[in-house]
Design a protein around this motif. Structure first.
Motif, PDB file in Angstrom:
ATOM      1  N   TYR A  21      45.313  44.271  36.933  1.00  0.00           N
ATOM      2  CA  TYR A  21      44.155  44.964  36.363  1.00  0.00           C
ATOM      3  C   TYR A  21      44.573  45.768  35.135  1.00  0.00           C
ATOM      4  O   TYR A  21      43.879  45.776  34.119  1.00  0.00           O
ATOM      5  N   ALA A  22      45.741  46.449  35.261  1.00  0.00           N
ATOM      6  CA  ALA A  22      46.218  47.268  34.142  1.00  0.00           C
ATOM      7  C   ALA A  22      46.479  46.379  32.927  1.00  0.00           C
ATOM      8  O   ALA A  22      46.084  46.716  31.805  1.00  0.00           O
ATOM      9  N   ALA A  23      47.109  45.214  33.168  1.00  0.00           N
ATOM     10  CA  ALA A  23      47.409  44.305  32.055  1.00  0.00           C
ATOM     11  C   ALA A  23      46.127  43.818  31.397  1.00  0.00           C
ATOM     12  O   ALA A  23      46.013  43.794  30.162  1.00  0.00           O
ATOM     13  N   ILE A  24      45.148  43.452  32.232  1.00  0.00           N
ATOM     14  CA  ILE A  24      43.872  42.963  31.680  1.00  0.00           C
ATOM     15  C   ILE A  24      43.176  44.073  30.896  1.00  0.00           C
ATOM     16  O   ILE A  24      42.667  43.856  29.794  1.00  0.00           O
ATOM     17  N   ALA A  25      43.223  45.308  31.472  1.00  0.00           N
ATOM     18  CA  ALA A  25      42.571  46.438  30.799  1.00  0.00           C
ATOM     19  C   ALA A  25      43.219  46.683  29.441  1.00  0.00           C
ATOM     20  O   ALA A  25      42.524  46.879  28.434  1.00  0.00           O
ATOM     21  N   ILE A  26      44.556  46.625  29.410  1.00  0.00           N
ATOM     22  CA  ILE A  26      45.271  46.852  28.135  1.00  0.00           C
ATOM     23  C   ILE A  26      44.877  45.774  27.138  1.00  0.00           C
ATOM     24  O   ILE A  26      44.611  46.050  25.966  1.00  0.00           O
TER      25      ILE A  26
ATOM     26  N   ILE B 170      51.471  34.922  40.731  1.00  0.00           N
ATOM     27  CA  ILE B 170      50.400  35.897  40.466  1.00  0.00           C
ATOM     28  C   ILE B 170      50.019  36.631  41.745  1.00  0.00           C
ATOM     29  O   ILE B 170      49.778  37.842  41.746  1.00  0.00           O
ATOM     30  N   HIS B 171      50.023  35.903  42.877  1.00  0.00           N
ATOM     31  CA  HIS B 171      49.681  36.547  44.139  1.00  0.00           C
ATOM     32  C   HIS B 171      50.698  37.589  44.548  1.00  0.00           C
ATOM     33  O   HIS B 171      50.383  38.553  45.231  1.00  0.00           O
ATOM     34  N   GLN B 172      51.963  37.364  44.065  1.00  0.00           N
ATOM     35  CA  GLN B 172      53.015  38.335  44.415  1.00  0.00           C
ATOM     36  C   GLN B 172      52.863  39.644  43.635  1.00  0.00           C
ATOM     37  O   GLN B 172      53.288  40.690  44.091  1.00  0.00           O
TER      38      GLN B 172
ATOM     39  N   GLY C 120      55.446  43.158  32.208  1.00  0.00           N
ATOM     40  CA  GLY C 120      54.680  43.778  33.294  1.00  0.00           C
ATOM     41  C   GLY C 120      54.587  42.837  34.481  1.00  0.00           C
ATOM     42  O   GLY C 120      54.744  43.224  35.635  1.00  0.00           O
ATOM     43  N   MET C 121      54.372  41.540  34.178  1.00  0.00           N
ATOM     44  CA  MET C 121      54.270  40.539  35.237  1.00  0.00           C
ATOM     45  C   MET C 121      55.614  40.347  35.922  1.00  0.00           C
ATOM     46  O   MET C 121      55.705  40.123  37.105  1.00  0.00           O
ATOM     47  N   ASP C 122      56.711  40.413  35.101  1.00  0.00           N
ATOM     48  CA  ASP C 122      58.044  40.170  35.647  1.00  0.00           C
ATOM     49  C   ASP C 122      58.557  41.341  36.473  1.00  0.00           C
ATOM     50  O   ASP C 122      59.516  41.221  37.213  1.00  0.00           O
TER      51      ASP C 122
END
Ligand code: GTP
Ligand code: MG
Length: 314
Positions: free
Chosen positions: A51-56, A42-44, A305-307
């Motif tokens: 933020y974008a993922a959380i907003a979505i 997550i830190h990477q 998105g994370m990957d």
């Protein structure tokens, strides 16, 4: 000797306990390793991406809640309309009870009921009830139709196939009024023109009735568009300008079928009701499946998105 045996059993139990503890400790270490790896991961990821993922996620959840709150239950009202004497009330009883209740008289009030169609009762699987409204055909009572239009899933327009020709003009006018109503056009409410009383050999065929109605509506269209715009009571105009009118040109689906309310030969109208007003359990399950797929798709999107390769990293 007996004491030695007891010691052996005890030692065996301790050994098993020790093995259990060591495997638990290993699992604990593994879990810690994974959580630290996840944190590192997550830190990477650049913060903007998180933020974008959380907003979505928040936005979509909000949207889903809104849709759930404002989604109206599927309309299950079918309106029976048509001229007086076309056989709507007899049809109503056939659909509800599977019998004709001979001796109907001109209706003075809408006849309505919510029930499972008689033909559906014997079938397996849960079937939802339909709300059927028989609107009197008398010209002064037809306005009642408007009260039920907002919740209509379909309209059956009954035509007396026996006494069709003398009533053709009046039936066409009524049908024209229905087909040009704003709510019918905008909500694309399907209309079934039901040529009733086909139990008599002198009844006209549905093809003949369809053609005559189209011709008559074509004439009506011309005469009504000649009236000054201010006097036009209809919300929409019908068909394609310059082309002879055909029901295919309507924005809503208009189909023609035959029936006899008297003999109970009403399979085509039952099919219309099934198609437009009855949401079966399987359909509900399909809707639930679609919703689930949507949520899965969203989570997959977030995972990707994370990957995604994190810019800013070496
Ligand atoms: N032969 C024959 N007669 C029918 C059939 N359906 C209705 N009728 C007769 O037609 C007459 C009118 O039927 P209703 O059901 O009362 O007609 P309606 O459309 O409800 O008429 P309003 O209430 O005035 O709008 C009655 O005498 C019925 O017996 C049919 O399928 N075949
Ligand atoms: Mg009636």
């Amino acid at each position: 000797m007996e004491g030695l045996e007891q010691w052996k059993v005890l030692a065996e139990q301790w050994k098993k306990q020790a093995e259990k503890w060591s495997s638990q400790a290993l699992e604990h270490i593994q879990a810690e390793k994974w959580s630290s790896q996840a944190l590192e991961y997550i830190h990477q990821v650049p913060p903007e991406q998180i933020y974008a993922a959380i907003a979505i996620l928040i936005f979509t959840s909000f949207l889903l809640i809104l849709v759930r709150l404002f989604k109206r239950p599927k309309a299950n009202t079918i309106l029976l309309s048509g001229l007086s004497g076309s056989g709507k009330t007899l049809l109503f009883y056939q659909l509800r009870d599977g019998s004709s209740h001979q001796g109907t008289v001109t209706s003075m009030e809408p006849n309505e009921g919510t029930f499972v169609l008689h033909s559906e009762k014997s079938k397996n699987g849960k079937v939802n009830p339909v709300h059927l409204v028989d609107v009197p055909g008398h010209s002064r009572l037809r306005a009642k139709l408007d009260d039920f239009l907002p919740q209509a899933a379909g309209i059956v327009f009954a035509v007396d196939a026996l006494e069709f020709l003398p009533n053709c003009r009046a039936a066409s006018e009524y049908l024209y009024d229905i087909l040009t109503k704003a709510s019918v056009v905008r909500k694309k409410i399907p209309v079934l023109i039901l040529c009733n009383k086909t139990d008599k050999v002198t009844a006209h065929s549905k093809e003949f009735i369809r053609k005559q109605l189209e011709k008559e509506i074509d004439k009506l269209r011309a005469s009504r568009s000649a009236i000054s715009a201010a006097d036009i009571a209809n919300d929409f105009t019908l068909g394609v300008p310059g082309e002879p009118f055909s029901f295919h040109q309507c924005q809503n689906k208009v189909t023609v079928a035959e029936a006899s309310g008297l003999t109970g030969d009403i399979s085509q109208v039952e099919q219309f009701i099934r198609d437009h007003a009855l949401e079966r359990e399987e359909e509900k399950a399909r809707h639930r499946y679609t919703n689930a797929c949507f949520c899965c798709g969203l989570s997959e999107y977030l995972r990707r998105g994370m990957d995604a390769p994190s810019y800013g990293q070496p």
